[in-house]
Design an enzyme around this catalytic site. Structure first.
Site, PDB file in Angstrom:
ATOM      1  N   THR A 118      15.467   4.768  11.405  1.00 44.74           N
ATOM      2  CA  THR A 118      15.926   5.529  10.239  1.00 44.74           C
ATOM      3  C   THR A 118      15.360   6.935  10.355  1.00 44.74           C
ATOM      4  O   THR A 118      14.454   7.308   9.612  1.00 44.74           O
ATOM      5  CB  THR A 118      15.421   4.873   8.935  1.00 44.74           C
ATOM      6  OG1 THR A 118      13.997   4.673   9.066  1.00 44.74           O
ATOM      7  CG2 THR A 118      16.068   3.542   8.688  1.00 44.74           C
ATOM      8  N   CYS A 142       5.859   8.195  12.019  1.00 45.66           N
ATOM      9  CA  CYS A 142       5.937   7.737  10.622  1.00 45.66           C
ATOM     10  C   CYS A 142       5.469   8.731   9.571  1.00 45.66           C
ATOM     11  O   CYS A 142       6.162   8.955   8.586  1.00 45.66           O
ATOM     12  CB  CYS A 142       5.127   6.460  10.482  1.00 45.66           C
ATOM     13  SG  CYS A 142       5.702   5.204  11.618  1.00 45.66           S
ATOM     14  N   PHE A 143       4.276   9.298   9.765  1.00 48.10           N
ATOM     15  CA  PHE A 143       3.681  10.056   8.665  1.00 48.10           C
ATOM     16  C   PHE A 143       4.587  11.181   8.154  1.00 48.10           C
ATOM     17  O   PHE A 143       4.881  11.273   6.968  1.00 48.10           O
ATOM     18  CB  PHE A 143       2.319  10.632   9.081  1.00 48.10           C
ATOM     19  CG  PHE A 143       1.204   9.619   9.042  1.00 48.10           C
ATOM     20  CD1 PHE A 143       1.419   8.335   8.565  1.00 48.10           C
ATOM     21  CD2 PHE A 143      -0.065   9.951   9.480  1.00 48.10           C
ATOM     22  CE1 PHE A 143       0.392   7.404   8.528  1.00 48.10           C
ATOM     23  CE2 PHE A 143      -1.094   9.023   9.449  1.00 48.10           C
ATOM     24  CZ  PHE A 143      -0.868   7.756   8.980  1.00 48.10           C
ATOM     25  N   VAL A 182      16.112  -1.403  12.425  1.00 49.75           N
ATOM     26  CA  VAL A 182      16.795  -0.289  13.101  1.00 49.75           C
ATOM     27  C   VAL A 182      16.125   1.025  12.729  1.00 49.75           C
ATOM     28  O   VAL A 182      15.419   1.116  11.720  1.00 49.75           O
ATOM     29  CB  VAL A 182      18.303  -0.225  12.740  1.00 49.75           C
ATOM     30  CG1 VAL A 182      19.035  -1.442  13.267  1.00 49.75           C
ATOM     31  CG2 VAL A 182      18.508  -0.079  11.250  1.00 49.75           C
ATOM     32  N   ASN A 209       1.555   5.362   3.605  1.00 47.81           N
ATOM     33  CA  ASN A 209       1.526   6.365   4.670  1.00 47.81           C
ATOM     34  C   ASN A 209       1.220   7.753   4.120  1.00 47.81           C
ATOM     35  O   ASN A 209       0.502   8.528   4.750  1.00 47.81           O
ATOM     36  CB  ASN A 209       2.849   6.368   5.439  1.00 47.81           C
ATOM     37  CG  ASN A 209       2.836   5.364   6.583  1.00 47.81           C
ATOM     38  OD1 ASN A 209       1.811   4.731   6.853  1.00 47.81           O
ATOM     39  ND2 ASN A 209       3.958   5.205   7.260  1.00 47.81           N
ATOM     40  N   PHE A 240      -0.648   8.476   1.541  1.00 50.41           N
ATOM     41  CA  PHE A 240      -2.088   8.551   1.250  1.00 50.41           C
ATOM     42  C   PHE A 240      -2.899   8.702   2.535  1.00 50.41           C
ATOM     43  O   PHE A 240      -3.866   9.466   2.588  1.00 50.41           O
ATOM     44  CB  PHE A 240      -2.557   7.297   0.489  1.00 50.41           C
ATOM     45  CG  PHE A 240      -2.438   7.399  -1.003  1.00 50.41           C
ATOM     46  CD1 PHE A 240      -1.244   7.812  -1.581  1.00 50.41           C
ATOM     47  CD2 PHE A 240      -3.497   7.087  -1.828  1.00 50.41           C
ATOM     48  CE1 PHE A 240      -1.111   7.914  -2.966  1.00 50.41           C
ATOM     49  CE2 PHE A 240      -3.376   7.186  -3.210  1.00 50.41           C
ATOM     50  CZ  PHE A 240      -2.188   7.594  -3.785  1.00 50.41           C
ATOM     51  N   LEU A 241      -2.523   7.971   3.575  1.00 49.52           N
ATOM     52  CA  LEU A 241      -3.250   8.075   4.854  1.00 49.52           C
ATOM     53  C   LEU A 241      -3.120   9.492   5.415  1.00 49.52           C
ATOM     54  O   LEU A 241      -4.105  10.107   5.839  1.00 49.52           O
ATOM     55  CB  LEU A 241      -2.707   7.052   5.852  1.00 49.52           C
ATOM     56  CG  LEU A 241      -3.047   5.583   5.560  1.00 49.52           C
ATOM     57  CD1 LEU A 241      -2.223   4.655   6.440  1.00 49.52           C
ATOM     58  CD2 LEU A 241      -4.540   5.338   5.772  1.00 49.52           C
TER      59      LEU A 241
HETATM   60  C1  UGA Z   1       0.686   4.736  10.699  1.00 47.57           C
HETATM   61  C2  UGA Z   1      -0.127   3.935   9.672  1.00 47.57           C
HETATM   62  O1  UGA Z   1      -1.515   4.025   9.950  1.00 47.57           O
HETATM   63  C3  UGA Z   1       0.283   2.462   9.690  1.00 47.57           C
HETATM   64  O2  UGA Z   1      -0.376   1.776   8.643  1.00 47.57           O
HETATM   65  C4  UGA Z   1       1.793   2.387   9.486  1.00 47.57           C
HETATM   66  O3  UGA Z   1       2.251   1.041   9.523  1.00 47.57           O
HETATM   67  C5  UGA Z   1       2.488   3.170  10.581  1.00 47.57           C
HETATM   68  O4  UGA Z   1       2.079   4.544  10.503  1.00 47.57           O
HETATM   69  C6  UGA Z   1       3.973   3.068  10.361  1.00 47.57           C
HETATM   70  O5  UGA Z   1       4.473   3.500   9.306  1.00 47.57           O
HETATM   71  O6  UGA Z   1       4.644   2.469  11.210  1.00 47.57           O
HETATM   72  P1  UGA Z   1       0.480   5.131  13.336  1.00 47.57           P
HETATM   73  O7  UGA Z   1       1.359   6.310  13.067  1.00 47.57           O
HETATM   74  O8  UGA Z   1       0.848   4.175  14.400  1.00 47.57           O
HETATM   75  O9  UGA Z   1       0.317   4.258  11.984  1.00 47.57           O
HETATM   76  O10 UGA Z   1      -0.998   5.642  13.706  1.00 47.57           O
HETATM   77  P2  UGA Z   1      -2.262   6.166  12.853  1.00 47.57           P
HETATM   78  O11 UGA Z   1      -3.453   5.461  13.353  1.00 47.57           O
HETATM   79  O12 UGA Z   1      -2.018   6.099  11.400  1.00 47.57           O
HETATM   80  O13 UGA Z   1      -2.380   7.674  13.310  1.00 47.57           O
HETATM   81  C7  UGA Z   1      -1.430   8.665  12.921  1.00 47.57           C
HETATM   82  C8  UGA Z   1      -1.886  10.037  13.348  1.00 47.57           C
HETATM   83  O14 UGA Z   1      -3.006  10.473  12.580  1.00 47.57           O
HETATM   84  C9  UGA Z   1      -2.329  10.119  14.805  1.00 47.57           C
HETATM   85  O15 UGA Z   1      -1.850  11.308  15.375  1.00 47.57           O
HETATM   86  C10 UGA Z   1      -3.836  10.114  14.715  1.00 47.57           C
HETATM   87  O16 UGA Z   1      -4.462  10.689  15.826  1.00 47.57           O
HETATM   88  C11 UGA Z   1      -4.025  10.928  13.458  1.00 47.57           C
HETATM   89  N1  UGA Z   1      -5.339  10.706  12.817  1.00 47.57           N
HETATM   90  C12 UGA Z   1      -5.701   9.472  12.358  1.00 47.57           C
HETATM   91  C13 UGA Z   1      -6.212  11.766  12.638  1.00 47.57           C
HETATM   92  O17 UGA Z   1      -5.914  12.919  13.034  1.00 47.57           O
HETATM   93  N2  UGA Z   1      -7.421  11.547  12.035  1.00 47.57           N
HETATM   94  C14 UGA Z   1      -7.800  10.330  11.571  1.00 47.57           C
HETATM   95  O18 UGA Z   1      -8.917  10.195  11.003  1.00 47.57           O
HETATM   96  C15 UGA Z   1      -6.914   9.262  11.749  1.00 47.57           C
END
Ligand code: UGA
Length: 439
Positions: A72, A256-257, A70, A204, A206-207
């Site tokens: 959150t 997510c982020f 669900v 997330n 860290f990404l």
């Molecule tokens: C993110 C994570 O990558 C997944 O591992 C995680 O499971 C997911 O969130 C989640 O929590 O459900 P997502 O949000 O679908 O996935 O997409 P991403 O590929 O991570 O991109 C996120 C944002 O960052 C996008 O707006 C993308 O364009 C941007 N981004 C990504 C950049 O600006 N630069 C980059 O080098 C990579």
């Protein structure tokens, strides 16, 4: 769930939802979300061992394992407003499971949640005299949108957290068995529940931090005439750092982020870790700064006024290969452009319906056009918001001819051939690179 049903024909998977329209869509020829490869899988196995239903109670009764996915969202009221996760849907679901269950079940936390939510779930499930036994597992999802099928088929890792009691470990092993149908054992890792919950937030974070790091440096590149692509390449070749997720952009979006970062920040604050909270909050602040910087660059380039100008956004989705627009930087950029009193045209191959909904309150000031060439005609500027492949292959010579002059391109994703565009006559403003202008 589609992937589990696809890889494990011996299991029967039923997806239930409170929203009848969504379930109808899942049972129709037009699925409610766009995700490359998903259509094929769902259509192949729907009615075989994958079912979509609104019969929630029945679904609970019949299942031996329940994945709870669900939503959150961030709280919009009360304590923790704008930061903490709103767990009301989660709690309601826990109560519903408790009331409908007549036999022992494994409950799998699939939604991303603050640390220790499983504990709350466990308390709710065991709060009455109901004799039914529940085991709670945490199994966060790491797939990204647009590459979801590939990510699920060959995941870097599957993480399963459990109580370290004999029952907890038994439940965990059952879930391991499901994934082991297609994921190599060494990629299925286990931990205690809290580590599992925290690992999701931290992955997330860290990404997102990587993107804010490269975006922060992109602003420095624009001041110093260094080129962010060259810097990212040099940095990424250090095998300790790696070359992924170093694309400078107009900012990260997605459901997510930001949500997970704010959850992490809130969690740290709750535990009195102010410095740690501030550190992660900085990732969000740089992302907000990057979006505003994009607008300020636009203003600066276009003689400090956008009023009366016509600006076209190429892309509205938060990333390519999805129709999802949640937290898309394009939303912020659109609102700011309209605030500056420019006319706005939006084009996107998949996200126009969502874009219209997101901008419902300012729709009078925005036009939505399917074809990018038509959308750009008569505009002063194009701003690339989403890295859709199609944009790199358009006939920009033709597009240039139909635009007002001077014509500008603001490439918020650095996907276009900037030199070529410059030669055609455009004034080109990439992210983190020196602009190419005719002035
Ligand atoms: C993110 C994570 O990558 C997944 O591992 C995680 O499971 C997911 O969130 C989640 O929590 O459900 P997502 O949000 O679908 O996935 O997409 P991403 O590929 O991570 O991109 C996120 C944002 O960052 C996008 O707006 C993308 O364009 C941007 N981004 C990504 C950049 O600006 N630069 C980059 O080098 C990579």
């Amino acid at each position: 769930m589609a992937m589990i049903a696809h890889k494990c024909p011996q299991y029967r998977v039923t997806v239930v939802d409170t929203n009848p329209e969504r379930i109808t869509a899942w049972n129709s020829d037009t699925l409610p979300i766009y995700e490359p490869g998903l259509d094929e899988i769902v259509k192949k196995i729907r009615g075989r061992n994958l079912f979509f239903s609104t019969q929630i109670e029945q679904g609970i009764k019949e299942a031996s394992i329940i994945f709870v996915s669900v939503n959150t969202p961030i709280k919009t009221f009360g304590t923790g407003v704008g930061m903490a996760a709103d767990l009301q849907y989660w709690e309601k679901t826990a109560r519903q499971i408790r009331e409908a269950s007549q036999s022992q079940k494994i409950i799998v936390e699939k939604s991303t949640l603050p640390v220790k939510t499983a504990l709350a779930m466990e308390r709710i499930l065991t709060a009455t005299a109901n004799e039914v036994h529940f085991d709670i597992l945490s199994n966060p999802e790491f797939m990204a949108e647009g590459t979801g099928i590939k990510d699920l088929e060959t995941p870097d890792r599957v993480l399963i957290g459990s109580r370290e009691t004999p029952e907890g470990i038994k439940a965990r092993d059952e879930l391991v068995e499901i994934y082991a149908n297609w994921v190599p054992r060494e990629r299925i890792i286990t931990s205690n529940i809290w580590s599992s919950e925290l690992s999701k937030l931290v992955s997330n974070a860290f990404l997102a931090q990587r993107i804010s790091s490269i975006n922060a440096i992109s602003s420095l590149c624009e001041k110093t005439e260094a080129d962010i692509t060259e810097v990212a390449r040099a940095v990424g070749m250090d095998s300790r750092l790696g070359d992924k997720f170093l694309n400078a952009s107009v900012g990260f979006g997605g459901s997510c982020f930001k949500k997970d970062l704010l959850n992490l920040v809130y969690l740290c604050r709750q535990y009195g870790l102010k410095e740690v909270a501030d550190y992660w909050d900085g990732v969000v602040r740089i992302n907000d700064y990057q979006k505003e910087r994009f607008i300020l660059n636009m203003l600066g380039a276009m003689f400090n006024t956008l009023a009366g100008k016509r600006i076209c956004l190429f892309g509205f989705a938060f990333k390519a290969d999805t129709g999802d627009t949640r937290e898309s930087p394009a939303i912020y950029v659109s609102r700011r452009i309209v605030e500056e009193r420019a006319e706005l045209v939006i084009t996107d191959p998949r996200a126009l319906a969502n874009a219209e909904a997101d901008l419902a309150d300012i729709q009078g000031a925005v036009a939505f056009v399917e074809d990018p060439c038509e959308a750009a005609a008569g505009c002063d500027a194009i701003a690339v918001m989403t890295e859709w492949d199609i944009y790199a292959t358009l006939d920009f010579k033709k597009i240039y001819e139909t635009m007002r002059k001077p014509a500008y391109i603001f490439d918020g994703r650095n996907i276009l051939a900037h030199e070529d565009l410059f030669k055609i006559g455009f004034n080109v403003f990439p992210v983190g690179k020196p602009p190419l202008t005719h002035f």
